[in-house]
Write an enzyme that holds these catalytic residues in place. Structure first.
Site, short mmCIF file in Angstrom:
data_model
loop_
_atom_site.label_atom_id
_atom_site.label_comp_id
_atom_site.label_asym_id
_atom_site.label_seq_id
_atom_site.Cartn_x
_atom_site.Cartn_y
_atom_site.Cartn_z
N SER A 105 -62.56 -22.33 28.17
CA SER A 105 -62.15 -23.72 28.19
C SER A 105 -60.79 -23.81 27.47
O SER A 105 -60.48 -22.96 26.62
CB SER A 105 -63.17 -24.60 27.46
OG SER A 105 -62.63 -25.87 27.14
N SER A 123 -13.77 -26.91 5.23
CA SER A 123 -13.27 -28.21 5.67
C SER A 123 -12.26 -28.01 6.78
O SER A 123 -11.59 -26.98 6.85
CB SER A 123 -12.62 -28.95 4.49
OG SER A 123 -11.97 -30.12 4.93
#
Length: 416
Positions: free
Chosen positions: A111, A289
């Protein structure tokens, strides 16, 4: 002619659950396929399935496990029905590859409700094993740093304020010990996952699964997976409860609570290089940056923080899904499986990069560390036994007001 090997139930899932998220993880698909392979061998051995059909199913499973049909497993990770669509997707592909019947042959004695959770347990065992190995490597890196800096003094801080003098080695050693305890929690929660409800079928009472099939499938699956799995004493309990998954998720959440705290410590200690603490230098991995030249960001510790947020959210999802299951079935299996596998995969990667790209390469800035310690009032605690807390407190405040190091202030003021 349909070029795909999935069938009508899989197609229904595409229209029923058209969510804009990823598909079911292949790790889960593969473990379901291993269970189908073991079931075919068991059924054939005990005479419930024709031997030729058994061989065909096994052959199809092997081809799938080689990765040749990954594109056939297309159900959404989020789906109703406790994952029935996933189970049928696997059944249909195997059936079409082996020229057998999806339900009658491939799904015989099974199942969704015992196959899927058993498969998730296998996935969790494999992934948590990788995580523990990566944790061992991270622990070793912290222990190396503890030995390297075992005699190097630094300023300890509480509430982000100057406290007393300690050494960097002890700080790194404390991180190592914390992670060892986290590893033990994961190992303990992992141990419960060897117990399967496979053979319990729909609700755990083994309907349509003869005992001879059940006994054989565990022996066969143990060989296929190379895992010491065993049959649960109570299939119904494991079919209805997801508490073992909750426990593993909680152990991951605790691990990343600690890792995120450590990562935040490193971000604080590496802040600067001139305007911050600057006691630790992290290796430059990329530009910090797009506008500020020369800037270096603590990108790995930041990523650890973010993974911790993901795992915390997944942990809450898993616990809520476990609570909202009803009666004999853990119906929210799909979100539990997806959230837990996601957490494990993120954990494995995060621990690995934290070890290799951060802890292994970080360095203590000895000059800045010594400067911060010498300019602090950490040594004040050593005066309290002789002069008393109140008097030392006044001395510290006067030295601070005059912006003088404590040692110099005491010397020039001839207090001691």
């Amino acid at each position: 002619m349909n070029p795909n090997h999935f069938g009508p139930e899989t197609r229904k899932s595409l229209t029923n659950f058209p969510f804009p998220n990823h598909k079911v993880y292949l790790e889960l698909v593969y473990e379901i396929v291993k269970i189908k392979k073991a079931a075919a061998l068991s059924n054939a051995k005990v005479g419930l399935l024709e031997k030729e059909k058994g061989k065909s199913i096994v052959k199809a499973c092997n081809v799938i496990l080689d990765g040749k049909y990954d594109h056939e497993f297309i159900t959404s990770a989020i789906q109703g029905g406790a994952g029935t669509s996933l189970n049928m997707n696997v059944n249909e592909v195997i059936a079409n590859l082996s020229h057998t019947k999806a339900l009658k042959d491939v799904n015989k004695c099974q199942s969704t409700n015992d196959v899927n959770p058993s498969a998730l347990r296998l996935v969790c065992l494999n992934l948590s094993d990788l995580l523990i190995k990566n944790l061992d490597k991270l622990i070793i890196e912290f222990e190396k740093k503890a030995r390297t800096y075992k005699n190097f003094q630094k300023l300890a801080r509480t509430h982000m304020q100057d406290a007393i003098s300690i050494n960097f080695g002890d700080e790194f050693k404390s991180y190592s010990y914390t992670l060892k305890k986290d590893k033990e929690r994961i190992a303990k929660s992992r141990s419960n996952l060897f117990e399967l409800n496979l053979g319990g079928t729909a609700v755990g009472n083994s309907i349509n699964a003869p005992q001879k099939y059940i006994e054989n499938i565990y022996k066969i699956l143990k060989k296929i997976t190379n895992l010491e799995i065993y049959k649960s004493q109570n299939f119904m309990s494991l079919t209805s409860s997801s508490s073992d998954f909750c426990e593993l998720s909680s152990s991951l959440n605790i691990l990343f609570t600690d890792l995120s705290k450590i990562a935040t410590d490193l971000r604080f200690l590496s802040s600067g290089p001139k305007g911050g603490i600057g006691e630790i230098t992290l290796k430059e991995l990329q530009n910090g940056s797009s506008i500020m030249p020369g800037k270096v960001n603590p990108v790995i510790p930041e990523s650890i923080n973010q993974v911790a947020y993901i795992i915390s959210a997944n942990n809450e999802t898993i616990h809520q899904a476990a609570r909202d299951s009803s009666l004999e079935l853990s119906i929210m299996f799909p979100i539990i499986a997806d959230s837990l596998i996601t957490s494990l995969k993120f954990s494995i990667t995060a621990v690995e990069i934290f070890s290799k790209k951060c802890i292994k390469t970080l360095k203590v800035n000895k000059n800045k560390t010594t400067k911060n310690l010498n300019e602090s009032f950490a040594s004040a605690i050593y005066l309290t036994n002789e002069l008393g807390y109140a008097k030392v407190s006044k001395i510290v405040k006067k030295a601070l007001k005059q912006d003088k190091p404590l040692k110099n202030f005491i010397h020039t003021s001839r207090i001691v």
